[in-house]
Design a protein around this motif. Structure first.
Motif, short mmCIF file in Angstrom:
data_model
loop_
_atom_site.label_atom_id
_atom_site.label_comp_id
_atom_site.label_asym_id
_atom_site.label_seq_id
_atom_site.Cartn_x
_atom_site.Cartn_y
_atom_site.Cartn_z
N ARG A 73 0.84 -1.22 0.00
CA ARG A 73 0.00 0.00 0.00
C ARG A 73 0.86 1.25 0.00
N ILE A 74 1.95 1.24 0.75
CA ILE A 74 2.80 2.42 0.82
C ILE A 74 3.48 2.67 -0.53
N VAL A 75 4.03 1.62 -1.13
CA VAL A 75 4.72 1.77 -2.41
C VAL A 75 3.73 2.15 -3.51
N ASP A 76 2.50 1.71 -3.40
CA ASP A 76 1.47 2.07 -4.38
C ASP A 76 1.33 3.59 -4.48
N GLU A 77 1.54 4.28 -3.38
CA GLU A 77 1.48 5.75 -3.39
C GLU A 77 2.56 6.33 -4.32
N GLY A 78 3.75 5.76 -4.29
CA GLY A 78 4.81 6.20 -5.20
C GLY A 78 4.50 5.88 -6.64
N TRP A 79 3.91 4.71 -6.86
CA TRP A 79 3.51 4.33 -8.21
C TRP A 79 2.45 5.28 -8.74
N HIS A 80 1.47 5.63 -7.89
CA HIS A 80 0.44 6.59 -8.29
C HIS A 80 1.08 7.91 -8.72
#
Length: 157
Positions: free
Chosen positions: A59-66
């Motif tokens: 979930r945290i890394v998804d923020e960077g991907w977004h």
């Protein structure tokens, strides 16, 4: 040792993506936002360079991907340079359907590229995470990212 994943994009592009993470998460420190973007870059690289395997970000890394995805021209160019396959985002959120092997497999693929996945940012979803993020995606088995290699001329994959 390979170059830092953040070197996949220019310093200006990195700063812009880091600012996007900070805009979505107003209380986040710049250093943390940078770590998140760097892990997002590692994730996109793993998806692009090692196709055919179901991967997913934490979930945290998804923020960077977004943040990377929101910079559409940068993101399209990054995907092209990494492997020529656009890494599509398939949002999903079902914290009850968390599947630990997804993150294990993703971290292994990042390691195969010569990088270490930041263990503090690649943990399972929980109420007590290192940092809270605005991204609400939790990629479960039915919404993992599977990149299919582009067919070569003559239909050979």
């Amino acid at each position: 040792m390979p170059a830092l994943a953040r070197m996949l994009i220019t310093d200006e592009q990195f700063a812009s993506c880091r600012n996007t993470v900070m805009d979505a998460n107003p209380d986040m420190a710049e250093e943390m936002a940078g770590r998140i973007v760097e892990e997002g870059l590692k994730f996109v690289a793993a998806c692009s360079r090692i196709p055919g395997v179901g991967l997913a970000p934490s979930r945290i890394v998804d923020e960077g991907w977004h943040a990377l995805i929101l910079h559409t021209a940068l993101y399209a160019n990054l995907c092209q340079r990494l492997g020529g396959t656009f890494v599509h985002h398939t949002p999903g959120y079902d914290p009850t359907n968390y599947d630990p092997p997804i993150l294990d497999r993703t971290r292994e693929k990042i390691s195969a590229l010569g990088w270490e996945a930041d263990p503090q940012l690649w943990g399972p979803p929980s109420e007590e995470t290192l940092v809270s993020v605005a991204a609400k995606c939790q990629h479960a088995p039915e919404c993992t990212i599977v990149i299919t290699p582009k067919p070569k001329p003559g239909g050979v994959v």
